[in-house]
Scaffold this active site. Structure first.
Site, mmCIF file in Angstrom:
data_model
loop_
_atom_site.group_PDB
_atom_site.id
_atom_site.type_symbol
_atom_site.label_atom_id
_atom_site.label_comp_id
_atom_site.label_asym_id
_atom_site.label_seq_id
_atom_site.Cartn_x
_atom_site.Cartn_y
_atom_site.Cartn_z
ATOM 1 C CE LYS A 257 -0.873 0.009 4.963
ATOM 2 N NZ LYS A 257 -1.467 -0.825 5.919
ATOM 3 N NE ARG A 258 4.764 1.229 4.373
ATOM 4 C CZ ARG A 258 4.075 1.232 5.164
ATOM 5 N NH1 ARG A 258 3.477 2.561 5.194
ATOM 6 N NH2 ARG A 258 3.626 0.251 6.034
#
Ligand code: GLU
Length: 497
Positions: A257-258
């Protein structure tokens, strides 16, 4: 051999976070394979990790997969002949099976304390040995075990991995993969609280649910020798294993998700069409016979074979998905486009959530359009005034970015933003960081809305939804990083736009 079995496949997600694109990807391939062979597709919820699993995550997952149209034949919500389909409701089944395995000599009770295990680990580390259980309790006599059980001593049950030889995992896409047994740990199967670990529950359920093919992400392949040993220990025929290539970020690392939005809710809220999403996921590691990029799930099913799966790590590229989504959107008749808007972006439900927050603030209906734009758009623009106000006096842009990053972590950790508890969490966070709550709230308000004046912040965030808030927080953090440490005291760059 296993080809003759009726095809029954499953996905087995753990409800410990937002519904993940990776789950949808694996679900799609299982679904396509099941449909191709008139088989059954099953949803099983692996919620044995009681501290991380939450019913809200399960509900969100079911909604997201339903939105995509990947319907399952058996599952916790629809039932079926092999239920319950939630592992937390199957405790006695695992305990019985553990006893069976002990009787057959393939598992044993282990009474080692956490301190002893730590000492062993330290010794292994010092000697640069492979870390793992040292087998201390493997040879305890029946009488001793009985006595210690009678005395109520805490214990776990471990898999008795042979001390020599190899275990071969037969993977449909990779062929035979051998693992030295000395490298396989005596895995805990049943924890001291009587809950099974993933390995035991997964194998017992796959067997009892008649799963013919286990198609899952390649990160599980190193667990599979343990599973093979479990099948052997029980005397069961293992399913066929198909470990699918992992979805990757642009830099080829495992999708995270980064670097990419990974929540299905992000895509749903942003107005990606489910058919475009499925088409794109279908392109991950798989190609149509004529290599065309645009295809429907039914077309994928018609041509589905494992031979067309390639093992190179497929890169999940949001831009490419966006391009594909555009193709689908442009094909919609205007009335269908409107229907989609009404389903995904301008639904009555969405409008009704916004209405109470803006009713006091508009005077004509047309004011709605300008006033509410930030509730419906993706990212927001930060004008010069907003940029300046985002960084509190006496703080700088980098510090503000740090604080908003901590806020982002809070947002990440909750299934949905519930105004009151969320506000409390942020007040606690502000305290810990040595910021005034009102400084945090102003930075946050501007980050998620682009404005200094909005309806009440936390209700606004609840309506914006977690995904939009998250996306804009990331956007604001990136902007603050470009503003550098001096911003806040110095005058911000002026915008002439
Ligand atoms: N519970 C595991 C997961 O969260 C299941 C892996 C498997 O399919 O065996 O992905």
């Amino acid at each position: 051999m296993s080809q003759e079995r009726p095809v029954r496949v499953r996905i087995a997600p753990s409800p410990t976070g937002d519904p993940h694109v990776g789950t949808a990807y694996i679900a799609l391939f299982n679904y396509a394979f099941a449909k191709k062979h008139d088989g059954k597709f099953i949803l099983r919820i692996e919620d044995t990790d009681r501290t991380r699993s939450r019913p809200e995550w399960e509900t969100m997952l079911i909604e997201a997969l339903t939105w995509l149209g990947l319907h399952w034949d058996e599952g916790p919500d629809v039932g079926g002949p092999h239920g319950p389909y939630r592992q937390s409701e199957r405790g006695p089944i695992y305990r019985e099976h553990c006893d069976m395995l002990i009787e057959r000599g393939h598992a044993y009770r282990c009474f080692c304390t956490a301190e002893r295990l730590e000492t062993v680990r330290q010794r292994q580390r010092a000697a640069s040995e492979t870390l793992g259980y040292d087998g201390h309790c493997r040879t305890l006599g029946v009488d001793e075990v009985r006595a210690r059980l009678a005395a109520g001593e805490a214990h776990v049950v471990r898999l008795k991995v042979p001390k020599d030889g190899t275990t071969v995992v037969r993977d449909r896409l990779r062929g035979d993969v051998s693992f030295e047994n000395t490298q396989v740990d005596d895995q805990v199967l049943l924890k001291s609280d009587g809950m099974p670990t993933y390995h035991l529950a997964n194998v017992v359920d796959d067997h009892l649910m008649g799963i013919s093919h286990v198609m899952r992400a390649e990160e599980w392949i190193t667990s599979t020798p343990k599973h093979v040993l479990l099948y052997q220990g029980f005397g069961w025929q293992p399913p066929e294993f198909i470990h699918m290539p992992l979805l990757r970020n642009q830099d080829k690392s495992k999708i995270s998700k980064r670097k990419n939005p990974v929540s299905l809710n992000f895509y749903r809220q942003a107005g990606f069409l489910p058919e475009a999403m499925l088409n794109y996921l279908g392109m991950m590691g798989w190609t149509m016979p004529d290599a065309r990029e645009k295809f429907s799930v039914d077309e994928m099913i018609a041509d589905f074979t494992f031979d067309r799966i390639s093992l190179g790590g497929p890169v999940f590229d949001v831009q490419k998905l966006t391009w594909l989504n555009g193709l689908y959107l442009r094909e919609l008749e205007p009335k269908d486009l409107v229907a989609r808007l009404r389903e995904q972006v301008l639904s009555d439900e969405a409008l009704l959530r916004v209405a109470p927050l803006v009713r006091e603030r508009i005077e004509k209906l047309e004011d709605w359009v300008d006033y509410t734009a930030f509730f419906f758009s993706g990212e927001v623009a930060y004008d010069a005034e907003a940029r300046e106000a985002m960084v509190p006096k006496k703080r700088d842009a980098m510090e503000t970015a740090g604080v908003l990053t901590s806020v982002l972590e809070v947002v990440d950790g909750v299934p949905a933003i519930d105004p009151m508890p969320f506000e409390e969490m942020l007040r606690g966070l502000a305290d810990r960081l040595g910021w005034k709550a009102k400084e945090v709230f102003m930075a946050l308000r501007i980050a998620v809305t682009g404005r200094k004046a909005t309806p009440p912040l936390f209700e606004t965030m609840a309506v914006l939804g977690k995904e939009r808030c998250r996306r804009r927080l990331r956007q604001a953090i990136a902007l603050l990083h470009t503003m550098g440490p001096a911003a806040g005291d110095a005058s911000p760059p002026t915008s002439h736009g």
